[in-house]
Design an enzyme around this catalytic site. Structure first.
Site, mmCIF file in Angstrom:
data_model
loop_
_atom_site.group_PDB
_atom_site.id
_atom_site.type_symbol
_atom_site.label_atom_id
_atom_site.label_comp_id
_atom_site.label_asym_id
_atom_site.label_seq_id
_atom_site.Cartn_x
_atom_site.Cartn_y
_atom_site.Cartn_z
ATOM 1 N N LYS A 38 -0.301 -2.633 0.969
ATOM 2 C CA LYS A 38 -0.765 -1.449 1.697
ATOM 3 C C LYS A 38 -1.040 -1.756 3.164
ATOM 4 O O LYS A 38 -0.686 -0.977 4.057
ATOM 5 C CB LYS A 38 -2.026 -0.901 1.024
ATOM 6 C CG LYS A 38 -1.791 -0.326 -0.368
ATOM 7 C CD LYS A 38 -3.093 0.131 -0.998
ATOM 8 C CE LYS A 38 -2.858 0.717 -2.386
ATOM 9 N NZ LYS A 38 -4.095 1.143 -3.051
ATOM 10 N N VAL A 54 12.011 -10.260 -2.962
ATOM 11 C CA VAL A 54 11.134 -11.277 -2.362
ATOM 12 C C VAL A 54 11.558 -12.692 -2.751
ATOM 13 O O VAL A 54 10.953 -13.661 -2.303
ATOM 14 C CB VAL A 54 9.656 -11.039 -2.744
ATOM 15 C CG1 VAL A 54 9.151 -9.740 -2.183
ATOM 16 C CG2 VAL A 54 9.464 -11.090 -4.252
ATOM 17 N N SER A 94 -6.523 5.458 -5.998
ATOM 18 C CA SER A 94 -6.776 4.930 -4.652
ATOM 19 C C SER A 94 -6.712 5.981 -3.557
ATOM 20 O O SER A 94 -7.074 5.709 -2.414
ATOM 21 C CB SER A 94 -5.770 3.810 -4.342
ATOM 22 O OG SER A 94 -4.455 4.312 -4.365
#
Length: 816
Positions: free
Chosen positions: A733, A370, A690
């Site tokens: 996500k 990134v 999760s």
């Protein structure tokens, strides 16, 4: 005429007429002989009158302001001294030089005339004697002792003065004599001439004299110290010259000269007193050693390190705020928060200047690719500071940070001090790359050593084991980079300002490719945009079908490969002047797209739910399969699930058993059934809470035989009461959900505030549903709400559902 009040007890005799000699900044005291140069007409006339008509007597007093050349009676102090002119000498320029002896204190009773000289009626004053004998004796003893000490300290006064005084009865004479010979100020002398109370005058003289004695003591101490230093320097010079002569005889003259140059350089760079003392100590040792001895090499290396690291040199932050923002925007797309933080620091630095003592300590956390490291480089450019990068990946020795002790052969400072020497300023940007990849062993824990380096309250006194002196790191701007913040020890993480860099959206990747990557590789391969044409559709295809990453490294490799392939085409056919890249070319050059969306299409199925996972390389989807078999109420979990994920599955199963009646199931339905929960890609460890609601949904679908919508994905933790709790990694996500063609994502309502920060970066076609309970999840995820539709009361065990088109996807690392 001005009338003066009289005090009968101190006035001696009747007032009498006397001419006045006004003086500037000079007070004549009784029992003193004062030389005066008389030049003003009013003063000359007064002297001539006194010599001719007044038995040489004249009243001497001071002017209140020395700036007045022709004084009047009102410009004079009332109190003065009646004196007698002892000598008058007329000088060539018309002025008079006279000697005046003070006789007694006097004051002006009235002013009789002001021209051609000032004439006054004079009242002589006597001192008020001290009637208490012990007080008189005590004052005499104190004052005489101080005067003796003053004469002893002042070389200009002779001790013969002490022979003028007989005893306490001469206290008045002693006070006036001290006032004459000691350097009292004009104001202090005027105060003494006005005091007729002998006790008060003696106390005041004592106070003034103590001050002067203290001053002389201080002066004598300073002179003695200076004299001793001069003598020491002379002695050192003599011995140094002798030592040089001896060294010349021994053939060590060059070494001695070199040591002397090092000594001068150490003083010139203004290092700390502690470091200078260390250098001097080592140089003295060097002077006694043979130049070629191993000990001399070690000492010389140590001194070289101390004098080559920067001690005061700083680079100036000359870049403007607007230019800094432009530099950051031109070098990196997105990254709003990190850019804001850098501009904030630059603004504060320019406003507060030197009052801002500490530089920020920032930790950039984000998936690979990134642009964390390159962004740190851009920060250094925006601040106008030099940058040095320290790679901490795989570092496991504390000495890499703090250095080795000098007792070891080949010892050297740690990476921090090495970087400071290389960069040559005290306020660089130091990038601590891959700070989460450090480890520890028997040699120490480097992350613990970094606690001192990255603590603003401690790093101003950082001590390297090799240097053994304190070094100031408070001006250094530290920027750490990491992929996983959880791998950084909490005490170290707490010392840094953590800024999370999330993965790029497909739109951002497209923008980065067009703005940064393609121009970069066109330049590197000596190509132009006319020779290689890459349309937005082709770039989107590359991003969607050939890459699956949070950053842009893989995309950059494909772009570089395209450039090489285009060069091959241009060289193979000289007639071709331009290559326009198409989808067919991509498949020809790169092969079958590994992540084509058509391959990922699914159909609604029972016992198959789609979850969302966070990984080190960004977000990913997580397919959870559930099959119900004949058995004895067992729960089987496969797919290399971590402890937390296993507990989530157990909590989901317990919740469903508690809601069996609402779902239209027998209360003891689980007694003769086994439930098998499997998460594909079993070679990859998976953990985290999760997936709780996803497991619950898949099991609910398998038990009720109601299919799960294939366009719905979910993430959230489940409780035994069916509540849906918030989770992290939402941006990654949700971006993964968009990549995989998901239309709706179910998340906890408590995550709404987190999503607000980046909702503008998401695909508008993606719908986000916020829920609080599993009832809401079931209503959204299943084709029918199982809590209101009980079509199938008895559940028969079945084999795994057969999907019309199996889902395909690349393995996901580190799901949670």
């Amino acid at each position: 005429m001005i009338e003066r009040p009289m005090e009968e007890n101190i006035i001696v005799g009747a007032p009498r007429y006397c001419p006045v000699l006004p003086l500037k900044n000079l007070v004549a005291l009784p029992k003193s002989i004062v030389p005066v140069v008389v030049g003003r007409e009013v003063s000359i006339a007064a002297v001539e009158y006194a010599m001719a008509h007044n038995k040489k007597e004249i009243f001497i007093t001071a002017q209140q302001s020395p700036d007045i050349d022709i004084p009047t009676g009102d410009d004079l102090y009332v109190h003065g001294t009646r004196g007698v002119i002892l000598q008058v000498v007329k000088l060539q320029n018309g002025t008079l030089k006279i000697l005046v002896e003070g006789v007694t204190r006097a004051r002006i009773a009235s002013i009789e005339q002001e021209a051609p000289f000032i004439g006054v009626m004079l009242e002589e004053l006597s001192s008020q004697e001290i009637k208490h004998a012990p007080t008189l004796k005590s004052l005499w003893k104190e004052l005489l002792g101080l005067f003796k000490e003053y004469i002893g300290l002042n070389e200009k006064l002779s001790s013969d003065l002490l022979g003028l005084f007989r005893g306490p009865e001469d206290l008045d004479f002693l006070c006036d004599t001290i006032a004459v010979h000691v350097s009292f100020t004009f104001t202090e002398k005027q105060a003494l001439i006005e005091l007729v109370d002998l006790k008060e005058r003696a106390l005041l003289v004592t106070e003034f004299l103590k001050r002067e004695v203290d001053n002389l003591r201080t002066d004598k101490t300073i002179r003695k110290r200076v004299q001793s230093q001069v003598e020491k320097h002379q002695r050192d010079y003599y011995l140094t010259e002798q030592l040089r002569a001896i060294q010349r005889e021994l053939g060590r003259d060059d070494a001695a000269q070199e040591i002397e140059e090092i000594r001068k350089k150490a003083k010139k760079i203004k290092m700390s007193a502690e470091a200078l003392e260390k250098v001097e100590s080592e140089l003295r040792r060097l002077e006694q050693m043979p130049p070629m001895s191993p000990e001399a090499a070690v000492a010389r290396n140590y001194v070289d390190w101390l004098i080559t690291i920067p001690w005061h040199e700083k680079s100036k932050d000359t870049v403007s705020l607007q230019k800094a923002e432009q530099l950051l925007d031109d070098s990196h797309a997105g990254m709003k928060k990190p850019k804001e933080r850098v501009v904030e620091f630059l603004a504060a630095r320019k406003y507060a200047k030197e009052n801002l003592k500490h530089a920020p300590i920032i930790c950039l956390v984000g998936p690979p690719g990134v642009g964390k490291t390159s962004f740190a480089q851009s920060i250094a450019e925006a601040l106008g500071r030099p940058m040095v990068r320290i790679s901490l990946g795989g570092v496991r020795d504390e000495a890499e940070i703090r250095g080795h002790r000098r007792t070891y052969i080949g010892a050297m400072p740690g990476k921090i001090i090495q970087s400071m020497k290389r960069i040559k300023v005290m306020n660089p940007v130091i990038v601590l790359d891959e700070i989460d990849k450090m480890s520890m062993d028997f040699r120490g824990d480097p992350s613990s050593a970094l606690l001192e380096v990255l603590d603003p309250e401690q790093n101003k006194n950082f001590v390297d084991h090799f240097l053994e002196v304190e070094y100031d790191l408070s001006n250094v701007m530290f920027i750490a980079t990491a992929n996983v913040g959880e791998n950084i020890p909490y005490p170290l993480l707490d010392r840094m300002e953590v800024i999370y860099l999330n993965g790029y959206t497909e739109a951002e990747k497209l923008e980065i490719a067009k703005k940064f990557l393609i121009p970069k590789h066109l330049q590197e391969h000596a190509l132009s945009s006319e020779k290689v044409v890459l349309s937005d559709l082709v770039l989107k295809s590359m991003i969607e079908d050939f890459t699956k990453e949070a950053g842009v490294r893989q995309l950059e490799r494909y772009i570089a490969k395209i450039m090489r392939k285009c060069i091959q085409v241009l060289l193979a056919n000289k007639k071709v002047k331009s290559v326009e890249v198409t989808h067919d070319m991509l498949e020809k050059w790169f092969g079958v797209p590994p992540f084509r969306r058509e391959d990922r299409k699914r159909v609604d199925a029972t016992g198959l739910a789609t979850g969302l996972a966070w990984t080190e390389v960004g977000g990913d989807v997580l397919e959870i399969e559930v099959t119900v078999l004949k058995g004895k109420g067992g729960l089987t979990l496969t797919g290399q699930l971590g402890e937390v994920m296993q507990e989530s599955a157990q909590a989901a199963m317990s919740y469903l058993r508690s809601r069996a009646k609402d779902l239209g199931l027998k209360e003891n339905f689980y007694a003769d059934l086994d439930v098998h929960v499997h998460i594909p890609e079993g070679a990859i460890p998976k953990d985290g809470p999760s997936a709780g609601i996803t497991i619950a949904t898949a099991v609910m679908s398998a038990l009720t035989q109601i299919p799960v919508k294939c366009t719905v994905a979910m993430t959230g933790e489940i409780t035994l009461r069916g509540r849906v709790l918030p989770v992290g990694g939402l941006k990654e996500k949700l971006l993964a959900a968009t990549r995989f063609g998901i239309k709706q994502v179910i998340v906890s309502k408590q995550n709404a505030k987190d999503i607000k920060e980046f909702v503008h970066e998401l695909d508008p076609s993606l719908t986000i549903a916020y829920v609080e309970t599993m009832d809401e999840v079931a209503a959204l995820a299943l084709e029918k709400n199982p809590f209101i539709a009980h079509d199938k009361k008895v559940i028969k065990p079945s084999n795994a559902d057969k999907l019309k088109k199996p889902a395909r996807g690349k393995k996901i690392k580190g799901k949670k």
